[in-house]
Motif scaffolding. Structure first.
Motif, PDB file in Angstrom:
ATOM      1  N   ASP A 164      -9.845   8.388 -11.266  1.00  0.00           N
ATOM      2  CA  ASP A 164      -9.302   8.175  -9.982  1.00  0.00           C
ATOM      3  C   ASP A 164     -10.427   7.017  -9.429  1.00  0.00           C
ATOM      4  OD1 ASP A 164      -8.160   8.458  -7.586  1.00  0.00           O
ATOM      5  OD2 ASP A 164      -8.801  10.526  -7.291  1.00  0.00           O
ATOM      6  N   GLY A 165     -10.117   6.805  -8.130  1.00  0.00           N
ATOM      7  CA  GLY A 165     -11.077   5.699  -7.567  1.00  0.00           C
ATOM      8  C   GLY A 165     -10.693   4.197  -8.063  1.00  0.00           C
ATOM      9  N   ASN A 166      -9.371   4.084  -8.459  1.00  0.00           N
ATOM     10  CA  ASN A 166      -9.069   2.466  -8.778  1.00  0.00           C
ATOM     11  C   ASN A 166      -8.210   2.027  -7.907  1.00  0.00           C
ATOM     12  OD1 ASN A 166     -10.852   2.501 -11.341  1.00  0.00           O
ATOM     13  ND2 ASN A 166      -9.237   3.895 -12.202  1.00  0.00           N
ATOM     14  N   PHE A 167      -8.383   0.710  -7.699  1.00  0.00           N
ATOM     15  CA  PHE A 167      -7.431   0.008  -6.479  1.00  0.00           C
ATOM     16  C   PHE A 167      -6.176   0.299  -6.926  1.00  0.00           C
ATOM     17  CE2 PHE A 167      -5.206  -4.042  -5.475  1.00  0.00           C
ATOM     18  CZ  PHE A 167      -5.308  -3.901  -4.136  1.00  0.00           C
ATOM     19  N   ASP A 168      -5.065   0.497  -6.093  1.00  0.00           N
ATOM     20  CA  ASP A 168      -3.620   1.103  -6.237  1.00  0.00           C
ATOM     21  C   ASP A 168      -2.636   0.043  -5.586  1.00  0.00           C
ATOM     22  OD1 ASP A 168      -4.040   1.502  -3.506  1.00  0.00           O
ATOM     23  OD2 ASP A 168      -3.958   3.802  -3.669  1.00  0.00           O
ATOM     24  N   ARG A 169      -3.004  -0.963  -5.225  1.00  0.00           N
ATOM     25  CA  ARG A 169      -2.204  -2.032  -4.596  1.00  0.00           C
ATOM     26  C   ARG A 169      -1.741  -3.276  -5.595  1.00  0.00           C
ATOM     27  NH1 ARG A 169      -0.821   0.312   0.381  1.00  0.00           N
ATOM     28  NH2 ARG A 169       0.542  -1.535   0.842  1.00  0.00           N
ATOM     29  N   ASN A 170      -1.837  -3.066  -6.773  1.00  0.00           N
ATOM     30  CA  ASN A 170      -1.756  -4.281  -7.649  1.00  0.00           C
ATOM     31  C   ASN A 170      -0.069  -4.721  -7.730  1.00  0.00           C
ATOM     32  OD1 ASN A 170      -4.543  -4.259  -8.687  1.00  0.00           O
ATOM     33  ND2 ASN A 170      -3.988  -2.400  -9.722  1.00  0.00           N
ATOM     34  N   CYS A 171      -0.197  -6.040  -8.187  1.00  0.00           N
ATOM     35  CA  CYS A 171       1.239  -6.670  -8.128  1.00  0.00           C
ATOM     36  C   CYS A 171       1.373  -7.691  -9.392  1.00  0.00           C
ATOM     37  CB  CYS A 171       1.390  -7.576  -7.092  1.00  0.00           C
ATOM     38  SG  CYS A 171       1.592  -6.468  -5.576  1.00  0.00           S
TER      39      CYS A 171
END
Length: 449
Positions: A164-171
């Motif tokens: 957890d704790g990882n950026f979650d709006r990757n494209c």
């Protein structure tokens, strides 16, 4: 003397509409959620995951949380579907499938899924897709922002890993780590749940037990991802990749039968949503949240956008769309025919105000392949508008036994309620009477708007 505390009136605009129907515009079509094909987890990351899971296994075995030796005679689990709708979400379904496991080891663009189709992908670097990609539809980012698509455990098991704790709006491809939960089952197999929303993971720790159907996260776009989706990947006791679907082109020894309680068909057409909007939807560019303009309450004179959202739209099928008045008569109905196959599709029609010739609760109904979804919306009521916008008079105030209510606008009073401080209704007239009898009330209450 008796003063008034709460006067709640439901007002309805008088209308002179003649029932004409005008469609101002319409549109829609294919929605491709995951446009760029990337390896969800690269080889280095995948090996690191295996190593961490093995370390956790050894630790849990030493603490007698997991069995030290798992008998392969124990049958593999049978899975339930790992993505479910948040009960508060205004949809019928929240997902569609973009990719299955690739069974063709060659590359690039040499693919074959369990049903001998091409609903999968590979990359020029040699990656063959190793799981199921379940993307959220409609409004992937809006669903993520509002926690509307939940990831649940597909089977009972013990948590053997968490990230957890990882950026979650990757494209796009980025080699970043994902947020994930790893659950081991009684036969030693492990299910991977990847790309979860940051901070949404279950509060349970490694070594704790979870039940099938228990929420373990929210669908997100962390790690190598081009939009919100769940990557569901399964390995047997010997770390052999499992394709959980039984089909002609799934010949792996790890997958001799289906791992699902009820295996879903290869093409699974369904109605994901039937909705109304105040403006045309804008899906925006990744990772911007969609401008949904969801609306279920329209003022008189407004146009209304009706919309349907499908998963696995099948060519040669059709659906019946009906707009139903408050008196249950049909204002308009028509058949929409579909000519193409789309993993996800949306269609909308904008109706002018002349269509809505009755105030009250309207109904949008869509029937497709024997399934019916209805959506209610209000038109022409002022129940949610401020009294400041709809002036009326109450006199005399203070009063003794009676009050009189008048207004000078083109509205009629449908319902009058008088509430005490505990919100209990003490007077409720569902009539057109202008005079309200307060003689039965013995306490003093004050006036407010």
């Amino acid at each position: 003397m008796k003063n008034i505390i709460f006067l709640v009136a439901n007002f309805v605009l008088l209308s002179s509409l003649n029932g004409q129907e005008v469609i101002l515009n319409s549109g829609g079509g294919d929605y491709s959620a995951i446009k760029i094909k990337t390896e969800c987890v690269n080889d280095e990351q995948r090996q690191a995951i295996f190593n961490v899971i093995q370390e956790n296994r050894v630790d849990l075995e030493q603490r007698n949380i997991l069995q030290k030796s798992v008998q392969q005679l124990i049958p593999h689990p049978l899975f339930i579907w790992p993505v479910v709708k948040n009960p508060s979400a205004p949809y019928s379904n929240v997902w569609s499938i973009s990719n299955y496991v690739d069974h063709n080891p060659n590359y690039p663009n040499l693919v074959q899924d369990w049903a001998c189709g091409d609903r999968t992908y590979d990359t020029s670097s040699g990656y063959n897709h190793k799981g199921i990609d379940i993307y959220t539809w409609p409004f992937s980012w809006y669903q993520m922002d509002n926690d509307q698509a939940w990831v649940v455990a597909a089977a009972d098991g013990v948590i053997v890993g968490k990230n957890d704790g990882n950026f979650d709006r990757n494209c796009a491809f980025n080699s970043l780590n994902w947020n994930a939960v790893y659950i081991q089952h009684s036969d030693g197999s492990v299910a991977w749940y990847g790309h979860l929303k940051n901070g949404s993971l279950t509060s349970k720790s490694i070594g704790e037990f979870v039940q099938a159907g228990e929420k373990i996260g929210v669908v997100g776009s962390s790690g190598n991802s081009t939009g919100p989706h769940l990557h569901f990947e399964v390995y047997d006791l010997n770390n052999q990749l499992v394709d959980t679907y039984q089909g002609t082109c799934n010949t792996w020894s790890s997958s001799v039968d289906s791992w699902w309680i009820n295996q879903k068909p290869y093409q699974d057409p369904k109605i994901n949503a039937v909705l109304t909007h105040s403006q045309q939807i804008n899906f925006n560019n990744c990772p911007q949240t969609e401008s949904t303009y969801l609306n279920d309450n329209f003022a008189a004179g407004s146009s209304v956008i009706i919309a349907i959202y499908l998963a696995d739209q099948l060519p040669g099928t059709s659906g019946l769309i009906e707009i139903i008045r408050p008196d249950n008569s049909v204002a308009t109905s028509f058949t929409k025919t579909f000519t193409d196959f789309y993993y996800g599709s949306w269609w909308y029609w904008t109706y002018s105000s002349v269509t809505f010739n009755q105030p009250g609760v309207w109904k949008l109904r869509f029937t497709y392949l024997g399934n019916v979804v209805e959506h209610n919306f209000e038109y022409g009521t002022l129940a949610n508008q401020s009294f400041i916008d709809t002036p009326f008079q109450i006199y005399p105030n203070p009063t003794k036994d009676f009050i009189v209510i008048e207004n000078k606008n083109n509205i009629k009073i449908k319902e009058i309620k008088l509430l005490d401080l505990s919100a209990k209704t003490v007077v409720n007239y569902d009539s057109m009477e202008r005079k309200l009898d307060l003689s039965g009330l013995s306490w003093s209450i004050r006036a407010c708007d």
